[in-house]
Design a protein around this motif. Structure first.
Motif, PDB file in Angstrom:
ATOM      1  N   GLY A 184       3.727   3.981 -54.092  1.00  0.00           N
ATOM      2  CA  GLY A 184       3.302   2.636 -53.726  1.00  0.00           C
ATOM      3  C   GLY A 184       3.025   2.416 -52.256  1.00  0.00           C
ATOM      4  N   ILE A 185       2.916   3.511 -51.502  1.00  0.00           N
ATOM      5  CA  ILE A 185       2.553   3.335 -50.099  1.00  0.00           C
ATOM      6  C   ILE A 185       1.037   3.230 -50.008  1.00  0.00           C
ATOM      7  CG2 ILE A 185       2.505   4.475 -47.844  1.00  0.00           C
ATOM      8  CD1 ILE A 185       5.179   5.770 -48.623  1.00  0.00           C
ATOM      9  N   ASN A 186       0.556   2.251 -49.255  1.00  0.00           N
ATOM     10  CA  ASN A 186      -0.880   2.106 -49.049  1.00  0.00           C
ATOM     11  C   ASN A 186      -1.307   3.128 -47.990  1.00  0.00           C
ATOM     12  OD1 ASN A 186      -3.450   1.406 -48.421  1.00  0.00           O
ATOM     13  ND2 ASN A 186      -3.054  -0.808 -48.369  1.00  0.00           N
ATOM     14  N   VAL A 187      -1.697   4.303 -48.463  1.00  0.00           N
ATOM     15  CA  VAL A 187      -1.950   5.419 -47.552  1.00  0.00           C
ATOM     16  C   VAL A 187      -3.073   5.092 -46.568  1.00  0.00           C
ATOM     17  CG1 VAL A 187      -2.780   7.797 -47.467  1.00  0.00           C
ATOM     18  CG2 VAL A 187      -1.066   7.147 -49.122  1.00  0.00           C
ATOM     19  N   ARG A 188      -4.064   4.384 -47.047  1.00  0.00           N
ATOM     20  CA  ARG A 188      -5.201   4.052 -46.190  1.00  0.00           C
ATOM     21  C   ARG A 188      -4.737   3.199 -45.005  1.00  0.00           C
ATOM     22  NH1 ARG A 188      -9.866   0.514 -47.353  1.00  0.00           N
ATOM     23  NH2 ARG A 188     -11.534   1.322 -46.035  1.00  0.00           N
ATOM     24  N   ARG A 189      -3.871   2.236 -45.322  1.00  0.00           N
ATOM     25  CA  ARG A 189      -3.381   1.363 -44.268  1.00  0.00           C
ATOM     26  C   ARG A 189      -2.509   2.164 -43.295  1.00  0.00           C
ATOM     27  NH1 ARG A 189       1.135  -1.555 -44.967  1.00  0.00           N
ATOM     28  NH2 ARG A 189       1.687  -2.853 -43.176  1.00  0.00           N
ATOM     29  N   ILE A 190      -1.669   3.032 -43.843  1.00  0.00           N
ATOM     30  CA  ILE A 190      -0.795   3.847 -42.999  1.00  0.00           C
ATOM     31  C   ILE A 190      -1.620   4.741 -42.069  1.00  0.00           C
ATOM     32  CG2 ILE A 190       0.881   5.753 -43.032  1.00  0.00           C
ATOM     33  CD1 ILE A 190       2.047   3.032 -43.726  1.00  0.00           C
ATOM     34  N   ASN A 191      -2.708   5.327 -42.620  1.00  0.00           N
ATOM     35  CA  ASN A 191      -3.579   6.133 -41.767  1.00  0.00           C
ATOM     36  C   ASN A 191      -4.105   5.312 -40.597  1.00  0.00           C
ATOM     37  OD1 ASN A 191      -3.368   8.450 -43.239  1.00  0.00           O
ATOM     38  ND2 ASN A 191      -5.170   8.056 -44.500  1.00  0.00           N
ATOM     39  N   GLY A 192      -4.562   4.113 -40.914  1.00  0.00           N
ATOM     40  CA  GLY A 192      -5.092   3.245 -39.864  1.00  0.00           C
ATOM     41  C   GLY A 192      -4.038   2.929 -38.820  1.00  0.00           C
ATOM     42  N   ILE A 193      -2.827   2.594 -39.290  1.00  0.00           N
ATOM     43  CA  ILE A 193      -1.755   2.251 -38.348  1.00  0.00           C
ATOM     44  C   ILE A 193      -1.380   3.460 -37.503  1.00  0.00           C
ATOM     45  CG2 ILE A 193       0.680   1.622 -38.202  1.00  0.00           C
ATOM     46  CD1 ILE A 193       0.214  -0.222 -40.591  1.00  0.00           C
ATOM     47  N   ALA A 194      -1.315   4.637 -38.156  1.00  0.00           N
ATOM     48  CA  ALA A 194      -0.953   5.843 -37.396  1.00  0.00           C
ATOM     49  C   ALA A 194      -1.986   6.128 -36.307  1.00  0.00           C
ATOM     50  CB  ALA A 194      -0.832   7.041 -38.335  1.00  0.00           C
ATOM     51  N   PHE A 195      -3.259   6.000 -36.668  1.00  0.00           N
ATOM     52  CA  PHE A 195      -4.286   6.245 -35.649  1.00  0.00           C
ATOM     53  C   PHE A 195      -4.200   5.184 -34.562  1.00  0.00           C
ATOM     54  CE2 PHE A 195      -8.358   6.953 -33.694  1.00  0.00           C
ATOM     55  CZ  PHE A 195      -8.558   8.302 -33.871  1.00  0.00           C
ATOM     56  N   GLY A 196      -3.926   3.935 -34.971  1.00  0.00           N
ATOM     57  CA  GLY A 196      -3.765   2.862 -33.994  1.00  0.00           C
ATOM     58  C   GLY A 196      -2.628   3.158 -33.032  1.00  0.00           C
ATOM     59  N   ILE A 197      -1.483   3.617 -33.576  1.00  0.00           N
ATOM     60  CA  ILE A 197      -0.344   3.931 -32.710  1.00  0.00           C
ATOM     61  C   ILE A 197      -0.697   5.089 -31.779  1.00  0.00           C
ATOM     62  CG2 ILE A 197       2.024   4.785 -32.657  1.00  0.00           C
ATOM     63  CD1 ILE A 197       2.553   3.316 -35.235  1.00  0.00           C
ATOM     64  N   GLY A 198      -1.373   6.106 -32.341  1.00  0.00           N
ATOM     65  CA  GLY A 198      -1.781   7.239 -31.512  1.00  0.00           C
ATOM     66  C   GLY A 198      -2.671   6.795 -30.361  1.00  0.00           C
ATOM     67  N   ALA A 199      -3.647   5.941 -30.688  1.00  0.00           N
ATOM     68  CA  ALA A 199      -4.555   5.439 -29.649  1.00  0.00           C
ATOM     69  C   ALA A 199      -3.790   4.603 -28.634  1.00  0.00           C
ATOM     70  CB  ALA A 199      -5.671   4.615 -30.285  1.00  0.00           C
ATOM     71  N   ALA A 200      -2.823   3.818 -29.127  1.00  0.00           N
ATOM     72  CA  ALA A 200      -2.029   2.979 -28.222  1.00  0.00           C
ATOM     73  C   ALA A 200      -1.236   3.845 -27.244  1.00  0.00           C
ATOM     74  CB  ALA A 200      -1.096   2.083 -29.024  1.00  0.00           C
ATOM     75  N   CYS A 201      -0.726   4.985 -27.721  1.00  0.00           N
ATOM     76  CA  CYS A 201      -0.021   5.911 -26.821  1.00  0.00           C
ATOM     77  C   CYS A 201      -0.966   6.376 -25.719  1.00  0.00           C
ATOM     78  CB  CYS A 201       0.481   7.133 -27.590  1.00  0.00           C
ATOM     79  SG  CYS A 201       1.884   6.802 -28.645  1.00  0.00           S
ATOM     80  N   ALA A 202      -2.197   6.745 -26.125  1.00  0.00           N
ATOM     81  CA  ALA A 202      -3.169   7.182 -25.126  1.00  0.00           C
ATOM     82  C   ALA A 202      -3.450   6.052 -24.137  1.00  0.00           C
ATOM     83  CB  ALA A 202      -4.463   7.629 -25.808  1.00  0.00           C
ATOM     84  N   GLY A 203      -3.600   4.827 -24.661  1.00  0.00           N
ATOM     85  CA  GLY A 203      -3.859   3.681 -23.791  1.00  0.00           C
ATOM     86  C   GLY A 203      -2.712   3.433 -22.827  1.00  0.00           C
ATOM     87  N   ALA A 204      -1.485   3.530 -23.353  1.00  0.00           N
ATOM     88  CA  ALA A 204      -0.312   3.333 -22.489  1.00  0.00           C
ATOM     89  C   ALA A 204      -0.278   4.373 -21.393  1.00  0.00           C
ATOM     90  CB  ALA A 204       0.960   3.403 -23.337  1.00  0.00           C
ATOM     91  N   ALA A 205      -0.563   5.623 -21.781  1.00  0.00           N
ATOM     92  CA  ALA A 205      -0.574   6.684 -20.771  1.00  0.00           C
ATOM     93  C   ALA A 205      -1.630   6.378 -19.706  1.00  0.00           C
ATOM     94  CB  ALA A 205      -0.852   8.035 -21.422  1.00  0.00           C
ATOM     95  N   GLY A 206      -2.764   5.868 -20.152  1.00  0.00           N
ATOM     96  CA  GLY A 206      -3.817   5.506 -19.207  1.00  0.00           C
ATOM     97  C   GLY A 206      -3.345   4.461 -18.220  1.00  0.00           C
ATOM     98  N   SER A 207      -2.714   3.410 -18.726  1.00  0.00           N
ATOM     99  CA  SER A 207      -2.190   2.365 -17.838  1.00  0.00           C
ATOM    100  C   SER A 207      -1.174   2.932 -16.862  1.00  0.00           C
ATOM    101  CB  SER A 207      -1.521   1.266 -18.659  1.00  0.00           C
ATOM    102  OG  SER A 207      -2.491   0.542 -19.351  1.00  0.00           O
TER     103      SER A 207
END
Lengths: 291, 347
Positions: A184-207
């Motif tokens: 019952g895990i919405n894998v598509r949503r989890i993929n999106g969130i995981a990529f979002g978190i990954g991108a956010a890490c890159a953004g944080a590192a940039g800042s």
């Protein structure tokens, strides 16, 4: 060889390694969940740098406050990219995935080029100028702060991954996609969130690097390759490994700069990379995803 | 395509194709001298793109060993011939072959290490990338190789030194190279070696079980691809009379080599041809019409769109439609035989 110089290089390398780790954490998370090597990661980091640059230059806001803006913005950008561009090709051959992330990188970098010109830009924050003298070693304040924030962000991420429902869903998806979907895990949503978190890490590192580094549209490639090295060293998909890998690479780089002229220190990093790939492709801790 | 199933209809079609190819060939040789220099240069860049993508196709399409570091071989070719020319006065024609040999040896070395330690997929791609970066940093820091300033090849017009007054000769050289390699890939796909490589790509364990020495054949593919890529590097150096570490060993070079092959269709004979024919003019025309940043955005968007909507590349997509139509025809007229599946298994 001056002992002080070695201590100094050790400190600088360790602090820089923390930033590498933060970039690699995002990379490794994306790989762990989706088995995608994200070549757009450096470009995402570049966006984070510009966000901090403009918020500081136009509004004069403390660069560490703009961390919130870049994390938020990059999460949304990452989630959107995943939903519309990466989701359709998750089952495609690897070369397609790679070229797609390269295409994203090309587009992002050139949007930055069109909007903000190819100029190299840097910010000057008065209260960060003065280094802190610790014994014989001068600690660069923005680097120290970057390191501390990296630890905080990684700790927060670790907590999310290990202790929350969302984190467990992400872990489940990375271990067994179909099984996760069955329970019952919405894998598509989890993929999106995981990529979002990954991108956010890159953004944080940039800042975090903005107060002591320049930004230009192509700056991401400076960090991208090192982030790959770090992620592989720690084992692709291995979270804690990326942290240790970052510190190792930071140290290897700054210590080899003591002995080697020019940019030859980069060669040490890449040779280390090839060596690790050959001898332990699953990373130092052997827990990385196997192929 | 299985030879035994050729029906009268496909034979007629085959005749038509060879006649068309024959006229195309004649046009390719006779037509370009009439072009003005802009279009001639465009044509050179297109054919050059076909050549390099085809080189990549041998190793990564046919044999399935995904290289993200073909800049290594390209740069070794460019630097070997240029150094031999500027420092020792050796004609680049021989320098070209020397560069090819150097690259082939490097290919064997990289391949040996990577296959010996069973690197695959992403890890293999990243390892090839790392090798290219090592060479880039080396070229950047080693004064003998010209450092960041690169190597300026003295201008001249002696054909014996791979230099011409007229650009058209460069066109003929790269055209012959591209025709040769396309024919080579075509033959390779039908040869024993090519079939071994495809078998290894599709399922290495099964190929091994059937007695195919995968280690040996993968090495053969890498060194062949490396040798040919290096020839392209020398061609580049002679055409533009200038090389530097970024232009030869930079990761952009690797990306530019593999993009037409993937967009056209990985592992197909015509993929690199179609890929470069489509992508190069788009990139050149948009660069002429728009500012460079916007043209690159358009280029990137096209790549993204092709990957998402035509995951098998342009040629793979066309083959799929042909096959679907053949099946429909067969349903209407059961006497006709469907040509074998082209994409899977074969090339």
């Amino acid at each position: 060889m001056d002992v002080n110089a070695i201590f100094q290089a050790f400190t600088d390398g360790l602090l820089m390694g923390g930033v590498y780790a933060l970039i690699a954490v995002g990379l490794t998370l994306i790989f762990g969940v989706m088995q995608i090597v994200n070549f757009a990661h450096g470009a995402l980091m570049m966006l984070g740098m510009y966000i901090t640059y403009w918020i500081f230059t136009l509004l004069g806001v403390n660069p560490y406050l703009s961390l919130i803006a870049s994390i938020g913005a990059l999460f949304i950008i990452g989630f959107t990219l995943q939903r519309f561009l990466l989701d359709p090709i998750l089952q495609a051959p690897q070369h397609n995935q790679l070229l797609l992330t390269l295409g994203i990188m090309l587009v992002l970098e050139n949007i930055a080029l069109v909007l903000w010109s190819p100029d190299f830009r840097a910010i000057k924050v008065d209260w960060l100028e003065q280094g802190i003298l610790m014994g014989s070693v001068v600690v660069n304040k923005p680097r120290l702060l970057a390191f501390v924030f990296t630890l905080l962000i990684t700790a927060a991420l670790y907590y999310i991954l290990k202790r929350t429902q969302l984190g467990r869903a992400i872990q489940a998806t990375s271990q067994e996609r179909e099984g996760a979907s069955l329970v019952g895990i919405n894998v598509r949503r989890i993929n999106g969130i995981a990529f979002g978190i990954g991108a956010a890490c890159a953004g944080a590192a940039g800042s975090l690097v903005m107060p002591f580094f320049f930004v230009s549209p192509g700056v991401g490639s400076v960090f991208l390759l090192r982030a790959f090295v770090v992620a592989i060293l720690g084992g692709l998909g291995n979270f804690g490994g990326a942290l240790v890998g970052g510190l190792i690479i930071g140290l290897a780089e700054s210590l080899s700069a003591l002995f080697l002229p020019g940019s030859l220190k980069e060669m040490v990093v890449y040779m280390l990379f090839v060596g690790i790939l050959l001898v332990r492709p699953t990373g130092l801790f052997g827990e990385g995803a196997k192929q | 395509m299985s030879e035994t199933k050729v029906t009268t209809k496909t034979k007629k079609f085959g005749n038509f194709t060879s006649v068309a190819l024959f006229f195309l060939l004649i046009a390719l040789f006779l037509f370009p001298p009439l072009l003005d220099s802009y279009y001639l240069n465009l044509l050179i860049v297109i054919v050059y793109g076909i050549y390099l993508a085809q080189c990549w196709n041998i190793m990564s399409g046919l044999a399935g060993q995904f290289s993200f570091g073909h800049a290594t071989f390209f740069g070794l070719g460019a630097y070997t011939s240029s150094l031999l020319f500027t420092k020792a006065g050796l004609t680049p024609w021989l320098g070209m072959l020397t560069g090819g040999a150097v690259a082939a040896v490097m290919g064997l070395f990289i391949g040996f290490l990577a296959f010996r330690y069973r690197l695959k997929g992403h890890y293999f791609a990243l390892a090839t990338l790392a090798f290219a970066e090592i060479f880039r940093v080396l070229a950047l820091n080693w004064r003998f190789m010209g450092g960041a300033m690169g190597i300026l090849i003295p201008l001249g017009d002696q054909p014996a030194y791979f230099q011409f007054k007229e650009t058209i000769y460069f066109y003929y050289i790269i055209l012959i190279m591209a025709l040769f390699i396309t024919f080579l890939v075509y033959r390779l796909g039908r040869s024993k070696l090519g079939l071994y490589l495809v078998a290894i790509r599709e399922n290495e364990e099964a190929a091994e079980a059937l007695g195919v020495n995968s280690f040996r054949y993968k090495l053969a593919a890498v060194s062949l691809s490396a040798f040919l890529t290096a020839l392209g590097g020398t061609f580049y150096a002679q055409l533009y009379s200038y090389i530097d570490p970024e232009l030869t060993f930079g990761s952009n070079v690797s990306v530019n080599i593999l993009t037409p092959a993937i967009i056209g269709g990985v592992g197909t004979v015509w993929g690199p041809v179609v890929g470069s024919l489509v992508l190069t003019p788009i990139s050149e025309f948009t660069r002429g019409a728009l500012s460079s940043g916007i043209s690159m955005i358009v280029y990137g968007l096209i790549i993204i769109a092709v990957i998402i909507y035509l995951p098998e590349g342009i040629v793979g997509f066309i083959q799929k439609i042909w096959r679907r139509r053949a099946i429909l025809r067969q349903k209407a007229n059961p006497a006709e035989t469907v040509p074998g599946e082209i994409q899977k298994g074969g090339i």
